[in-house]
Design a protein around this motif. Structure first.
Motif, mmCIF file in Angstrom:
data_model
loop_
_atom_site.group_PDB
_atom_site.id
_atom_site.type_symbol
_atom_site.label_atom_id
_atom_site.label_comp_id
_atom_site.label_asym_id
_atom_site.label_seq_id
_atom_site.Cartn_x
_atom_site.Cartn_y
_atom_site.Cartn_z
ATOM 1 N N TYR A 45 -11.383 3.753 3.877
ATOM 2 C CA TYR A 45 -12.416 2.663 3.846
ATOM 3 C C TYR A 45 -12.553 1.908 2.490
ATOM 4 O O TYR A 45 -13.071 1.037 2.368
ATOM 5 C CB TYR A 45 -13.927 2.633 4.308
ATOM 6 N N ASN A 46 -11.750 2.880 1.483
ATOM 7 C CA ASN A 46 -11.943 2.164 0.165
ATOM 8 C C ASN A 46 -10.644 1.189 0.040
ATOM 9 O O ASN A 46 -10.993 0.231 -0.738
ATOM 10 C CB ASN A 46 -11.460 3.604 -0.838
ATOM 11 N N TYR A 47 -9.864 1.149 0.862
ATOM 12 C CA TYR A 47 -8.707 0.233 0.980
ATOM 13 C C TYR A 47 -8.759 -0.637 2.200
ATOM 14 O O TYR A 47 -8.231 -1.637 1.824
ATOM 15 C CB TYR A 47 -7.418 1.361 1.068
ATOM 16 N N PHE A 48 -9.236 -0.382 3.259
ATOM 17 C CA PHE A 48 -9.146 -1.233 4.060
ATOM 18 C C PHE A 48 -10.512 -1.393 5.002
ATOM 19 O O PHE A 48 -11.565 -0.281 5.149
ATOM 20 C CB PHE A 48 -7.991 -0.777 5.355
ATOM 21 N N LYS A 49 -11.102 -2.627 5.226
ATOM 22 C CA LYS A 49 -12.517 -2.525 5.942
ATOM 23 C C LYS A 49 -12.490 -1.971 7.534
ATOM 24 O O LYS A 49 -13.223 -1.710 8.115
ATOM 25 C CB LYS A 49 -12.504 -4.234 6.213
ATOM 26 N N GLY A 50 -11.096 -1.967 8.035
ATOM 27 C CA GLY A 50 -11.289 -1.453 9.282
ATOM 28 C C GLY A 50 -9.453 -1.653 9.744
ATOM 29 O O GLY A 50 -8.726 -1.879 9.016
ATOM 30 N N LYS A 51 -9.259 -1.123 11.191
ATOM 31 C CA LYS A 51 -8.083 -1.426 11.481
ATOM 32 C C LYS A 51 -7.365 -2.728 11.501
ATOM 33 O O LYS A 51 -6.257 -2.718 11.195
ATOM 34 C CB LYS A 51 -8.055 -0.614 13.014
ATOM 35 N N GLU A 52 -8.189 -3.667 11.674
ATOM 36 C CA GLU A 52 -7.962 -4.903 11.669
ATOM 37 C C GLU A 52 -7.129 -5.548 10.326
ATOM 38 O O GLU A 52 -6.266 -6.067 10.252
ATOM 39 C CB GLU A 52 -9.043 -6.150 12.070
ATOM 40 N N SER A 53 -7.644 -4.884 9.256
ATOM 41 C CA SER A 53 -7.156 -5.078 7.810
ATOM 42 C C SER A 53 -5.848 -4.744 7.836
ATOM 43 O O SER A 53 -5.272 -5.224 6.720
ATOM 44 C CB SER A 53 -8.198 -4.346 6.762
ATOM 45 N N LEU A 54 -5.540 -3.915 8.547
ATOM 46 C CA LEU A 54 -4.236 -3.318 8.522
ATOM 47 C C LEU A 54 -3.174 -4.007 8.757
ATOM 48 O O LEU A 54 -2.025 -4.129 8.447
ATOM 49 C CB LEU A 54 -3.982 -1.834 8.990
ATOM 50 N N LEU A 55 -3.535 -5.096 9.546
ATOM 51 C CA LEU A 55 -2.519 -6.016 10.245
ATOM 52 C C LEU A 55 -1.921 -6.848 8.996
ATOM 53 O O LEU A 55 -0.680 -7.185 8.904
ATOM 54 C CB LEU A 55 -3.376 -7.187 11.086
ATOM 55 N N ASN A 56 -2.689 -7.115 8.003
ATOM 56 C CA ASN A 56 -2.232 -7.981 6.663
ATOM 57 C C ASN A 56 -1.340 -6.865 5.957
ATOM 58 O O ASN A 56 -0.558 -7.551 5.083
ATOM 59 C CB ASN A 56 -3.266 -8.134 5.886
ATOM 60 N N SER A 57 -1.236 -5.737 6.344
ATOM 61 C CA SER A 57 -0.460 -4.858 5.397
ATOM 62 C C SER A 57 1.007 -4.834 5.877
ATOM 63 O O SER A 57 1.864 -4.234 5.216
ATOM 64 C CB SER A 57 -1.188 -3.467 5.496
ATOM 65 N N LEU A 58 1.316 -5.431 6.921
ATOM 66 C CA LEU A 58 2.791 -5.608 7.457
ATOM 67 C C LEU A 58 3.572 -6.222 6.338
ATOM 68 O O LEU A 58 4.536 -5.929 5.901
ATOM 69 C CB LEU A 58 2.845 -6.317 8.616
ATOM 70 N N SER A 59 2.805 -7.342 5.705
ATOM 71 C CA SER A 59 3.788 -8.000 4.609
ATOM 72 C C SER A 59 3.838 -6.912 3.433
ATOM 73 O O SER A 59 4.990 -7.225 2.777
ATOM 74 C CB SER A 59 3.151 -9.220 4.209
ATOM 75 N N TYR A 60 2.991 -5.951 3.200
ATOM 76 C CA TYR A 60 3.240 -4.983 2.187
ATOM 77 C C TYR A 60 4.296 -4.343 2.495
ATOM 78 O O TYR A 60 5.328 -3.880 1.661
ATOM 79 C CB TYR A 60 1.934 -3.977 2.278
#
Length: 195
Positions: A45-60
C-alpha cells in the motif's frame, strides 16, 4: 535506497501481472499479490492504492522492455530502423505475454482514472527515449522537419495505442505484430515526406 524501492515496486508489478495473466484480473486478490511478491501489506500500500492502481503499472512493464531493448539494439541503425525494431519487439512481447483482456482493463482505466494517465505520461522512458530517436532522425534528415520530434512522437504513440486498442477490442483475433509490421512503414514514410 532508490534502487531498492524500484526493485520492490518492480517485484510487486511483475508478481501482479503474472497472477493476472494466470488467474485473471478479477480472480486475483491483493493478498495473493503480496504473497507472490514476498512483501508486506504496508509495503504494497506504500506503492499502490489497491489492485486497480496496478492497471497503470502495465506501462511500467512496457518501459522495462524498452530498457532491455536499448541494450540489444544496434546503435548504428537509422532512426527509421530503430523504430521498426522497437515496435516489432514490444508488440511481439505484448502479443505473447499480455492477455488482451488485461490490456482492455488498462485502456478503460485510463479513461476514468483520476490518477496520472500512465499511457500518456511524457516522463516515461518510452516517451523520452523515442523522442530522442525522432530528434536524431530530424538531425540526420531522415524525417522532414515539418514536424517537431515531440509531434512525431505523439503521432507514433497514437498509432501504437490505436493498434493495441483494436487488438484488445477484437480479443487478440489478429496478429498484433504482423499488422504493425505492415502498417508502421507507411507511417514512418509519411514522416520522411513531411506532414
Amino acid at each position: 535506497m532508490a534502487r531498492k524501492r524500484q526493485s520492490t515496486k518492480s517485484r510487486i508489478v511483475k508478481s501482479a501481472w503474472a497472477l493476472f495473466s494466470k488467474k485473471g484480473y478479477h480472480n486475483t486478490t491483493v493478498d495473493e499479490i503480496i504473497a507472490s511478491s514476498k512483501t508486506s501489506k504496508g509495503t504494497f500500500y506504500n506503492y499502490f492504492k489497491g489492485k486497480e492502481s496496478l492497471l497503470n503499472s502495465l506501462s511500467y512493464l512496457f518501459d522495462q522492455k524498452y530498457e532491455e531493448l536499448q541494450e540489444l539494439m544496434d546503435p548504428q541503425l537509422s532512426a527509421y530502423d530503430k523504430l521498426l525494431f522497437l515496435n516489432h519487439e514490444l508488440f511481439k512481447m505484448i502479443e505473447h505475454s499480455i492477455d488482451y483482456e488485461l490490456l482492455g482493463y488498462l485502456y478503460s482505466s485510463q479513461l476514468i482514472t483520476r490518477d496520472k494517465k500512465s499511457l500518456s505520461d511524457e516522463k516515461r522512458f518510452y516517451y523520452t527515449w523515442l523522442t530522442e530517436i525522432f530528434k536524431e532522425g530530424l538531425i540526420n534528415k531522415e524525417f522532414k522537419d515539418t514536424s517537431s520530434a515531440k509531434e512525431l512522437m505523439n503521432y507514433y504513440a497514437m498509432f501504437e495505442r490505436a493498434l493495441l486498442y483494436d487488438w484488445a477490442l477484437y480479443k487478440g483475433e489478429f496478429s498484433l505484430t504482423k499488422l504493425s509490421d505492415r502498417l508502421l512503414p507507411p507511417l514512418l514514410d509519411s514522416f520522411k515526406k513531411g506532414l
